[in-house]
Design an enzyme around this catalytic site. Structure first.
Site, PDB file in Angstrom:
ATOM      1  N   GLN B 203       0.817  -1.218   0.000  1.00 13.80           N
ATOM      2  CA  GLN B 203       0.000   0.000   0.000  1.00 13.80           C
ATOM      3  C   GLN B 203       0.849   1.266   0.000  1.00 13.80           C
ATOM      4  OE1 GLN B 203      -3.188  -0.056  -0.450  1.00 13.80           O
ATOM      5  NE2 GLN B 203      -3.587  -2.221  -0.055  1.00 13.80           N
ATOM      6  N   LYS B 226      -1.509  -3.036  -7.871  1.00 14.80           N
ATOM      7  CA  LYS B 226      -2.027  -1.933  -7.058  1.00 14.80           C
ATOM      8  C   LYS B 226      -1.407  -0.598  -7.469  1.00 14.80           C
ATOM      9  CE  LYS B 226      -2.646  -4.729  -2.868  1.00 14.80           C
ATOM     10  NZ  LYS B 226      -4.050  -5.126  -2.850  1.00 14.80           N
TER      11      LYS B 226
END
Lengths: 140, 421
Positions: B203, B226
Site C-alpha cells: 500500500q 495496485k
C-alpha cells in the site's frame, strides 16, 4: 430509489431485515450450531428445539448483513413445526434454488431469488442454512 | 508536473463506463488499481513485437525480450532506490514475495525460542506466512499493538523488539486505516538486536515515495496491480548479501547453473529466485506503469490522495450514524468506516447501485478488526485519477444508503453490535 436496489433488496427481504422473526437466544435449546462467512467475518448461531419427530422452534442470533439476516428470519419461519426430514428437504431445495434451480417454488423464501444475480452474496443467503444443517445433524 | 485527478481519467479506459446508469466512481484502489492505456498497450506490444522466452535463446526476439525484462528490473530498482538491480526479484505479488522470505530466509535460520515480531495492523499476507514459520521452527510470534490513535505503538515496539527477535515483519502502510509506520525507526531497533526487517509495501509503493535505502529494511514486497500495473507481477527487494546466502524458494528451470542427474547448483541472484518462465510481459508493463506514475510524481500522488481523504472525512462526519476508523495523524488516501445499523456489505451494495465501487469486509486484516472492535468496515481508497467529484458521489451514495434502510423509521436493533461471541 433505484430499481436495482429494489431488485437486490425486495420488499419481503427488507421487511424481514427490519423486523426479523425469532432473533433471540433460545432458552432450553436442544441443539445449536454456528456458521461463519470467511469473506466478511459474519457469523450466525442457530438454536433448535427439536426431537426426531419434529423441529418445534428455530431461533438465531449473530452479526449479519441484511441478506443473511432476512434469510435467517425467513428460514426460522419456513422450517418450524416440520419433521427433520422435511427440514432437510427444504434446506436442500433452498440451496438448489440459490445455486440456480427454478424448478421448486419455496413460498416466502423465493424473496431471496433476486440475490442470485450477485454471485458474491449468494453465500450471505446460505450462511444461516449452513448453521441450521449443522444443528440438525444430531436429529438424523 | 502533469495534471492529476479528473484530467487523468481519459487515460484509464475502464473508468469510461456506467454502472447501474451512473458513471463509475472507482474507490477500491487499495484492492487493485485501474490501468492506464499505456500499460494495457505495453502488454499487447510485448506480445506483438518481442514475445520470447528470456535468458535462454539467442535469436533476436529472445534478445529483445531479455533486454526489456532486465530493463524493467533496472527501472524498478531505480524507482525504490535500490542501488543494485540484482536485488529486485520478480514474483507474482506481495504474498509470494513474503513467502519467499518466510521459506528461504526465515525457516532455515530460526530456532525454538526465537521471536518473530509482527504488527496487529498487518495484512494476512504478512501474518499467516509468519505463523507458519513459527509453527515449523518453534519460534514465537509477537505482535506490536496500535495506540488509541490507530498508530503503531512505537513504545511497545521498543519493548517487544529484543535480543530474541530474529525477524521484524511489518506493514509500511495499513490497507484499512492508512496508518504509515515509521519503518526507519523500527529498522533501527531491529539493527541493534541483529534482526532482519521485512516490509509489506503493497500500500505504500503505489501511493508515496519509497526509498529502501532510507527505510533501511532488508526485504520489501509489493504488487504491480495496485500501482497501475498488471496483475500477476510483483516485486521482492532483498539486500544482496542476504539473497546470496539464501537457498532458492522454488526449484526447476532458469534458476539453476548446472544440473546433473542427482544434483544441481544455483544460478546467481536474482535468477536463483525466478524459477520457470517469468511473467515477462507483466514486468515490462510494470515498468511502463512506473514511468506513468513517475511522470506525475509520487509526492504529488500522495498529496492528492491525502487531500481527497481529508475532504471525504469532512463529508462523512456530516452523515448521521457514520463511525470513522481514522488515525490521528491522517489516513493517507484510505477512508474506512462503519454505518450504524447497516452492515458494511449492504452499504457497499447500495453504493454500487449508485455507481460507487468500494470494498467492505475485514480486508484481509482480521486481527486489526478485532482490535478495532468491529467485524468489518467499509473502505473507500483513493488514487491519482480520483477527484473531489468522487468524494461528493461517495457522500451522496452514503446518504442514499442511510435513507434506504431507514425509510420506515429504522429499526432499533443493531446487527453489527450484537454478538454471539
Amino acid at each position: 430509489m433505484s430499481d436495482r436496489l429494489n431488485d437486490i433488496y425486495p420488499e419481503t427481504l427488507r421487511e424481514h431485515y427490519e423486523n426479523p422473526r425469532n432473533y433471540r437466544v433460545l432458552e432450553g435449546a436442544t441443539s445449536e450450531a454456528l456458521a461463519m462467512n470467511p469473506v466478511c467475518g459474519d457469523e450466525v448461531k442457530v438454536y433448535l428445539k427439536a426431537n426426531k419427530e419434529k423441529v418445534s422452534e428455530v431461533t438465531f442470533q449473530g452479526h449479519l448483513c441484511a441478506i443473511s439476516l432476512a434469510s435467517a428470519s425467513l428460514m426460522s419461519e419456513a422450517v418450524r413445526d416440520r419433521t427433520p426430514q422435511e427440514v432437510a428437504i427444504t434446506s436442500r431445495d433452498f440451496e438448489a434454488m440459490m445455486r440456480g434451480s427454478d424448478s421448486i417454488a419455496l413460498g416466502d423464501l423465493d424473496a431471496l431469488r433476486s440475490i442470485r444475480a450477485y454471485r458474491v452474496r449468494i453465500r450471505c443467503a446460505l450462511l444461516p442454512w449452513e448453521a441450521l444443517r449443522k444443528a440438525c445433524q444430531v436429529l438424523v | 508536473m502533469a495534471g492529476i485527478g479528473k484530467s487523468l481519467r481519459p487515460d484509464f479506459p475502464i473508468l469510461d463506463q456506467k454502472i447501474g446508469g451512473n458513471s463509475l466512481v472507482y474507490l477500491d484502489n487499495a484492492a487493485t488499481s485501474q490501468k492506464p492505456r499505456v500499460v494495457i498497450e505495453s502488454l499487447a506490444n510485448f506480445y506483438s513485437i518481442a514475445n520470447s522466452n528470456v535468458h535462454r535463446s539467442v535469436h533476436t526476439l529472445a534478445e529483445r525480450a531479455t533486454d526489456l525484462y532486465e530493463r524493467a528490473r533496472e527501472r524498478v530498482a531505480d524507482f525504490i532506490g535500490a542501488s543494485d538491480p540484482s536485488e529486485i526479484i520478480f514474483v507474482r505479488n506481495t504474498t509470494e514475495a513474503i513467502n519467499v522470505v518466510a521459506y528461504a530466509f526465515a525457516r532455515p535460520r530460526l530456532a525454538p525460542g526465537d521471536e518473530i515480531v509482527v504488527a496487529i495492523l498487518n495484512h494476512h499476507s504478512n501474518l499467516v506466512p509468519w505463523q507458519q514459520v513459527a509453527a515449523q521452527t518453534g519460534a514465537k510470534l509477537r505482535a506490536i499493538p496500535l495506540t488509541r490513535g490507530l498508530r503503531l505503538d512505537m513504545r511497545a515496539a521498543a519493548s517487544i523488539i529484543g535480543p530474541g527477535t530474529k525477524i521484524v515483519a511489518i506493514t509500511h502502510k495499513s490497507n484499512v486505516t492508512g496508518t504509515i509506520v515509521d519503518v526507519a525507526a523500527l529498522a533501527h531497533m531491529a539493527r541493534q538486536v541483529g534482526a532482519a526487517v521485512v516490509i509489506d509495501a503493497a500500500q505504500s509503493v503505489p501511493h508515496l515515495p519509497v526509498d529502501v535505502s532510507q527505510l533501511d529494511c532488508d526485504f520489501l514486497a509489493f504488487s504491480g496491480h495496485k500501482m497501475a500495473g498488471p496483475m500477476g507481477i510483483g516485486v521482492l527487494y532483498g539486500r544482496r548479501e542476504l539473497l546470496e546466502e539464501m537457498p532458492p524458494f522454488m526449484t526447476g528451470g532458469e534458476m539453476v547453473r548446472e544440473v546433473e542427474l542427482e544434483n544441481a547448483t544455483w544460478n546467481d541472484v536474482p535468477l536463483k529466485f525466478e524459477a520457470g518462465t517469468p511473467n515477462v510481459a507483466g514486468a515490462v508493463a510494470l515498468a511502463t506503469a512506473i514511468d506513468y506514475l513517475s511522470a506525475i510524481g509520487m509526492r504529488s500522488i500522495a498529496d492528492h490522495e491525502k487531500a481527497l481523504a481529508a475532504a471525504a472525512w469532512d463529508r462523512l462526519e456530516e452523515i448521521d450514524g457514520i463511525q470513522c476508523v481514522k488515525p490521528t495523524d491522517g489516513s493517507n488516501g484510505i477512508v474506512s468506516f462503519c454505518m450504524t445499523d447497516v452492515h458494511p456489505h449492504d452499504v457497499a451494495t447500495i453504493l454500487d447501485s449508485e455507481g460507487v465501487a468500494v470494498r467492505a469486509g475485514h480486508h484481509c486484516a482480521q486481527p486489526l478488526h478485532k482490535a478495532l472492535g468491529v467485524p468489518a468496515t467499509v473502505r473507500a481508497s483513493f488514487y491519482l485519477y480520483n477527484d473531489h467529484d468522487d468524494v461528493e458521489r461517495l457522500a451522496s451514495a452514503l446518504r442514499a444508503a442511510r435513507q434506504f434502510f431507514h425509510k420506515r423509521g429504522g429499526s432499533s436493533r443493531n446487527p453489527v453490535s450484537d454478538s454471539t461471541r
